[in-house]
Design a protein around this motif. Structure first.
Motif, PDB file in Angstrom:
ATOM      1  N   THR A 268      -6.163   2.336   3.383  1.00 21.94           N
ATOM      2  CA  THR A 268      -7.181   1.634   2.609  1.00 21.94           C
ATOM      3  C   THR A 268      -8.543   2.203   2.998  1.00 21.94           C
ATOM      4  O   THR A 268      -8.807   2.446   4.180  1.00 21.94           O
ATOM      5  CB  THR A 268      -7.107   0.110   2.858  1.00 21.94           C
ATOM      6  OG1 THR A 268      -8.052  -0.559   2.009  1.00 21.94           O
ATOM      7  CG2 THR A 268      -7.411  -0.266   4.306  1.00 21.94           C
TER       8      THR A 268
ATOM      9  N   GLN B 186       8.338  -1.065   4.427  1.00 20.48           N
ATOM     10  CA  GLN B 186       7.055  -0.780   3.796  1.00 20.48           C
ATOM     11  C   GLN B 186       5.929  -1.399   4.613  1.00 20.48           C
ATOM     12  O   GLN B 186       6.064  -2.528   5.102  1.00 20.48           O
ATOM     13  CB  GLN B 186       7.042  -1.343   2.372  1.00 20.48           C
ATOM     14  CG  GLN B 186       5.892  -0.873   1.524  1.00 20.48           C
ATOM     15  CD  GLN B 186       6.014  -1.355   0.078  1.00 20.48           C
ATOM     16  OE1 GLN B 186       6.707  -2.322  -0.198  1.00 20.48           O
ATOM     17  NE2 GLN B 186       5.325  -0.697  -0.828  1.00 20.48           N
TER      18      GLN B 186
ATOM     19  N   VAL C 117       1.855  -2.143   3.977  1.00 23.74           N
ATOM     20  CA  VAL C 117       0.832  -2.122   2.931  1.00 23.74           C
ATOM     21  C   VAL C 117      -0.485  -2.630   3.505  1.00 23.74           C
ATOM     22  O   VAL C 117      -0.571  -3.789   3.934  1.00 23.74           O
ATOM     23  CB  VAL C 117       1.249  -2.971   1.725  1.00 23.74           C
ATOM     24  CG1 VAL C 117       0.146  -2.949   0.664  1.00 23.74           C
ATOM     25  CG2 VAL C 117       2.562  -2.470   1.142  1.00 23.74           C
ATOM     26  N   GLU C 118      -1.481  -1.763   3.481  1.00 22.65           N
ATOM     27  CA  GLU C 118      -2.810  -2.139   3.957  1.00 22.65           C
ATOM     28  C   GLU C 118      -3.666  -2.662   2.807  1.00 22.65           C
ATOM     29  O   GLU C 118      -3.500  -2.235   1.661  1.00 22.65           O
ATOM     30  CB  GLU C 118      -3.538  -0.924   4.583  1.00 22.65           C
ATOM     31  CG  GLU C 118      -2.812  -0.224   5.689  1.00 22.65           C
ATOM     32  CD  GLU C 118      -1.985   0.953   5.207  1.00 22.65           C
ATOM     33  OE1 GLU C 118      -1.721   1.870   6.009  1.00 22.65           O
ATOM     34  OE2 GLU C 118      -1.615   0.962   4.013  1.00 22.65           O
ATOM     35  N   SER C 119      -4.569  -3.565   3.139  1.00 18.17           N
ATOM     36  CA  SER C 119      -5.538  -4.066   2.164  1.00 18.17           C
ATOM     37  C   SER C 119      -6.774  -4.538   2.909  1.00 18.17           C
ATOM     38  O   SER C 119      -6.765  -4.643   4.143  1.00 18.17           O
ATOM     39  CB  SER C 119      -4.948  -5.203   1.335  1.00 18.17           C
ATOM     40  OG  SER C 119      -4.636  -6.311   2.153  1.00 18.17           O
TER      41      SER C 119
ATOM     42  N   GLY D 117       1.680   3.276   6.557  1.00 14.57           N
ATOM     43  CA  GLY D 117       1.256   2.782   5.256  1.00 14.57           C
ATOM     44  C   GLY D 117       0.488   3.858   4.513  1.00 14.57           C
ATOM     45  O   GLY D 117       0.310   4.978   5.013  1.00 14.57           O
ATOM     46  N   GLN D 118       0.010   3.499   3.322  1.00 12.54           N
ATOM     47  CA  GLN D 118      -0.679   4.461   2.457  1.00 12.54           C
ATOM     48  C   GLN D 118      -2.177   4.511   2.713  1.00 12.54           C
ATOM     49  O   GLN D 118      -2.854   5.432   2.244  1.00 12.54           O
ATOM     50  CB  GLN D 118      -0.424   4.108   0.989  1.00 12.54           C
ATOM     51  CG  GLN D 118       1.036   4.299   0.582  1.00 12.54           C
ATOM     52  CD  GLN D 118       1.494   5.721   0.781  1.00 12.54           C
ATOM     53  OE1 GLN D 118       0.894   6.668   0.307  1.00 12.54           O
ATOM     54  NE2 GLN D 118       2.590   5.891   1.534  1.00 12.54           N
TER      55      GLN D 118
ATOM     56  N   CYS E 295      -2.379  -5.657   7.270  1.00 12.85           N
ATOM     57  CA  CYS E 295      -1.213  -4.771   7.176  1.00 12.85           C
ATOM     58  C   CYS E 295       0.014  -5.669   7.047  1.00 12.85           C
ATOM     59  O   CYS E 295       0.412  -6.324   8.017  1.00 12.85           O
ATOM     60  CB  CYS E 295      -1.119  -3.895   8.414  1.00 12.85           C
ATOM     61  SG  CYS E 295       0.391  -2.900   8.534  1.00 12.85           S
TER      62      CYS E 295
END
Length: 125
Positions: A119, A2, A4-6, A116-117, A21
């Protein structure tokens, strides 16, 4: 695995943001990581790359001198520090990974295997 960006958000022109990330089931010390972005109605484009060792980085001409990519292997995280932001930087930002440094350095979407999905980053006054 996985990614995951933020760290995205709304910022005024000239402002800064730092994107993160975080990788799980995938070790950033042995994978190349790239940051990409996609604005509405446009194709996804490569922004920056960091090699598995961290020794090599690359930037798109449009962000050179304003963005900085780095990695923290202890946190299994890659960062994109974005300074002097412009309205044209508005886009969804994605991180991606590939096991091949050569493919990663191309900063082509087709060169990356894991995504990733995203941001959202919006630069507006």
């Amino acid at each position: 695995w996985q990614l995951v960006e933020s760290g995205g958000g709304l910022v005024q022109p000239g402002g800064s943001l730092r994107l993160s990330c975080v990788a799980s089931e995938l070790t950033v010390s042995i994978y190349s990581i790239g940051w990409f972005r996609q604005a509405p109605g446009k194709e996804r484009e490569g922004v920056s790359f960091i090699s598995s060792s961290g020794d090599t980085t690359r930037y798109a001409d449009s962000v050179k001198g304003r963005f900085t990519i780095s990695k923290d292997t202890a946190k299994n995280t890659v960062y994109l520090q974005m300074d002097s932001l412009k309205p044209e930087d508005t886009a969804v930002y994605y991180c991606a990974a590939t096991y091949d440094d050569y493919r990663g350095g191309s900063l082509l979407v087709s060169g990356y295997d894991y995504w990733g999905q995203g941001t959202q980053v919006t630069v507006s006054s």
